[in-house]
Design an enzyme around this catalytic site. Structure first.
Site: not given
Length: 601
Positions: A447, A208, A147, A528-529
């Site tokens: 990623h 995670d 993100y 949502y993000r």
């Protein structure tokens, strides 16, 4: 530091550094680091750099302002970012930029990093930023991977690293099952502290990976995998520095001498906590969190399903079981392609041609694993005494096995390094470091995440899967879908893995993600993000009533941050002095992140 030195340096540990690994995971972390550097071909950046000065201030004025800040905080607590950018890896990540950048690494980069030690010093920094109109960007620990990591949205912002010196667990209450933490407390550190105190009647809930900030993950509305997986719903009480320098406490914390700040989140009057979640309205310096009672027993389970078409009937089975809490935790329904990648082997081990890896190769690889061939896997956990678990698990078994070909895996046959055991630990409140193995799928693995929310329905799961598959096929990217099932909704988390040293691969990943955001919104699915680069685009999809929610957000921003200094652009919210100057990133803006200056005072 040379490439060899970086690769061979030992993994930092707790309590030696706030961002370290606990000793129970040290050997595993060493192996994870080794695999990361085995697939890294990107050269170490040795280029000498000048600090990037943010638009709107002259270089000499900026350097004078930094000198003044050094005088206030101490020179050792203000670092100018004039050194080569080093990517590091998960446990030794940078705080100057995104280690998994989707743009050129010099785009989203800080000019300097400051390290406050308490709320009062954060206030000093904020007042300093207002004096010189310098954009500041707070991070807790900077591990927001997928993100944007530690990168500021506005190039040249001064990063406020809250984690390095503000990393205390201020309270753990064994009677109320609560804690109070500063930004630099990781899930690893909180777990270790609870264990050291012998509070085995309490669990934490971990995402995670356990290296991120408890506070940072929560205010960004991250999730974990026990029944307490909705972290924002489990917080109670914030201490916040506003963009003009005032400090406030929310909820019961506004009452002097109160004793329920972590027990009752609301206090009296308007509930203001929400505006400090996924926003740029304040810097959270303390946060209360509720802890989960030890359920008195737990048992993980794993079911596999053979066909892609099994997804729809599986979701119809999951929904009533989840809402009634027969399925108790935030579980994962994961696709086999990501399961193969999670073994940590490079893609070239299985397939060396371009384009998405063929299904027959994935299924052949899956057939050789201890879990066996499948298309979908459900990782779940049941909690409570044995007789309670047996009743719930029998209900789950009878429902899941209605799908032809469904199989309950005998987990006692799985080796200790099988991915299942990482899910088992995390769902039992024990932080791990296993999850990012699938990033080794490509050289220089990075990623970026596509994260839409939908109801728990077969039609929705099928529509999102089809949308994602088509976009990945279009750009020649392997598709890694996993559904994280909440109580009445589910997050589809699609991790797009790419080689960050390959310009074409970065562009394909970003173009794919931009398609996914727009196409999902057309079907009624919102994220949502999202990553820093996608925040403007995602914010625009929330456009009901001529974008009324963004107009409201901008009113709040202008009222709380009149000088527009705090994290401009975060979550698509731009201060007045930046608006209309091309700062918003869209498909048309390509791979550049900057606009055309800021308005004069």
């Amino acid at each position: 530091m040379s490439f060899a030195d970086e690769a061979n340096s030992d993994v930092p540990t707790l309590p030696g550094t706030h961002s370290g690994i606990p000793t129970y995971l040290l050997e595993k972390a060493r192996k994870e680091k080794e695999t990361v550097f085995e697939t890294r071909t990107k050269p170490i950046n040795e280029r000498q750099r000048l600090p990037v000065v943010p638009q709107g201030i002259e270089r000499d004025d900026f350097l004078k302002a930094l000198a003044e800040l050094k005088g206030q905080l101490g020179a050792e607590h203000v670092e100018v970012n004039d050194k080569p950018l080093r990517d590091g890896w998960y446990m030794e990540h940078p705080n100057t930029h995104d280690m998994m950048t989707i743009l050129d690494e010099e785009e989203l980069v800080a000019s300097a990093v400051v390290y406050p030690s308490n709320t009062e010093e954060v206030q000093e920094i904020v007042r300093w930023a207002n004096k010189y109109r310098i954009p500041i960007f707070p991070i807790s620990m900077g591990r927001n991977l997928g993100y944007g990591g530690a990168a500021p949205r506005v190039r040249g912002s001064v990063t406020i690293d809250l984690g390095k010196r503000m990393n205390k667990i201020l309270d753990i209450n064994p009677e109320d099952y609560t804690c109070l933490v500063e930004p630099g407390v990781s899930f690893y550190a909180l777990y270790e502290a609870i264990q050291e105190k012998g509070y085995d009647h309490m669990w934490i809930d971990s995402p995670d990976l356990g290296g991120g900030s408890v506070l940072g993950n929560t205010i960004d509305r991250g999730v974990g995998y026990t029944p307490y997986g909705d972290h924002w719903a489990c917080h109670s009480g914030l201490e916040v520095v506003l963009p003009t320098g005032e400090a406030i406490r929310t909820g019961m914390g506004a009452l002097p001498g109160n004793n329920t700040w972590q027990s009752f989140p609301y206090g009296f009057g308007p509930y203001s906590d929400g505006i400090f979640s996924q926003s740029n309205y304040g810097i959270v310096t303390k946060m209360g969190m509720t802890l989960m009672p030890n359920p008195g027993g737990y048992e993980s389970f794993l079911y596999t399903f053979q066909k892609e078409e099994d997804l729809a009937p599986l979701m119809e089975i999951i929904r009533p079981l989840r809402i009634s809490n027969i399925l108790e935790n935030v579980a994962q329904v994961r696709h086999v392609t990501q399961a193969i990648a999670a073994r940590g082997l490079p893609r070239a081990t299985f397939f060396s041609s371009s384009g998405p890896i063929p299904n027959n190769i994935i299924h052949a690889a899956a057939a050789k694993t201890p879990v066996g061939d499948h298309t979908w896997a459900y990782y779940g956990m049941s909690y409570g005494p044995a007789h309670i678990r047996a009743h719930k698990l029998a209900l789950v078994d009878s429902e899941f096995l209605k799908i032809p070909g469904a199989k309950k895996i005998d987990t006692s046959t799985l080796p200790p390094d099988e991915y299942f055991w990482a899910r088992d630990r995390v769902a039992a409140g024990v932080p791990d470091i296993h999850e990012l193995r699938w990033v080794n799928w490509t050289p220089n693995g990075a990623h970026i995440a596509f994260s839409p929310v939908s109801p728990i329905r077969g039609t929705d799961a099928t529509a999102l899967f089809a949308l994602g598959k088509a976009a990945h096929d279009k750009y020649g990217i392997d598709f890694f879908p996993a559904f994280c099932v909440g109580l009445r909704e589910m997050h589809l988390i699609v991790e797009i893995v790419f080689d960050r040293d390959d310009v074409k691969a970065r562009k394909a990943a970003l173009d794919c993600l931009r398609d996914l955001v727009d196409e999902a919104a057309e079907l009624g699915y919102g994220e949502y993000r999202t990553h820093l680069v996608l925040m403007d685009q995602v914010a625009k999809t929330y456009s009901w009533n001529d974008g009324a929610i963004m107009k409201f957000n901008e009113k709040l921003k202008d009222a709380l941050d009149p000088n527009g200094i705090l994290a401009p652009g975060r979550c698509g919210i731009w201060p007045k002095r930046y608006r209309g100057r091309g700062w918003e990133m869209t498909r048309d803006s390509g791979m550049g992140s900057e606009g055309n200056g800021v308005a004069a005072d």
